[in-house]
Motif scaffolding. Structure first.
Motif: not given
Ligand SMILES: [Zn+2]
Length: 171
Positions: A122, A125, A141, A144
């Motif tokens: 991702c 993050h 994600c 997230c």
């Molecule tokens: Zn993420």
């Protein structure tokens, strides 16, 4: 809340306008019905009662409930007119629903690359194991716990507004 608040939120969240409007109506309509029933009941009690104090209290209750009811009815009417009206709406800043739809169809894999199948790390993050999955024209994600479409991914990656993202994705 007004019609425009709902439409703006739908655009910001990347959900279809009609869906947002119908959800808002599903929230408002039972409350409107409930208030109308309460007002009707209070009126009946006021009409029947000879007690002046009860009459005065009921009338004040009715006034409060009518004050609460009026903006809800106004909003519900605007929402209904909107969904029953023409499909194309002119969004603020000169972007149309068609432009928004087109931007949403822009291949998300041209914005976030997936070189090895449906999963990747991702970009939103610190991710060492692929947490982001591709499905249809969305990415999600699981760390997230968020989904992005082409518009919201462009907004997040390029730090641009909704309108700028829509304009950038017209091709
Ligand atoms: Zn993420």
């Amino acid at each position: 809340m007004t019609l425009n608040t709902t439409l703006q939120a739908a655009r910001d969240m990347g959900v279809p306008e009609r869906y947002a409007v119908m959800r808002r109506l599903a929230f408002l309509q039972p409350q409107i019905k409930h208030l109308e029933r309460e007002i009707w009941g209070a009126r009946r009690r006021t009409d029947r009662s000879r007690d002046l104090l009860i009459k005065a209290l009921s009338e004040s209750l009715i006034r409060d409930q009518e004050k609460e009811l009026r903006p809800m009815k106004r909003e519900a009417t605007a929402l209904l007119n909107h969904v029953n009206g023409k499909e194309t709406v002119q969004a603020p800043g000169g972007i149309t629903q068609e432009m928004i739809d087109q931007a949403r169809q822009y291949p998300i894999t041209s914005i976030i690359e997936f070189s090895k199948g449906r999963y990747r790390c991702c970009p939103f993050h610190e991710d060492r194991n692929p947490s982001m999955a591709l499905y249809e024209n969305h990415v999600h994600c699981f760390v997230c716990n968020r989904t992005w479409d082409s518009i919201s991914a462009t907004m997040a990656l390029d730090g641009v507004t909704f309108r700028e993202a829509v304009l950038a994705l017209q091709s």
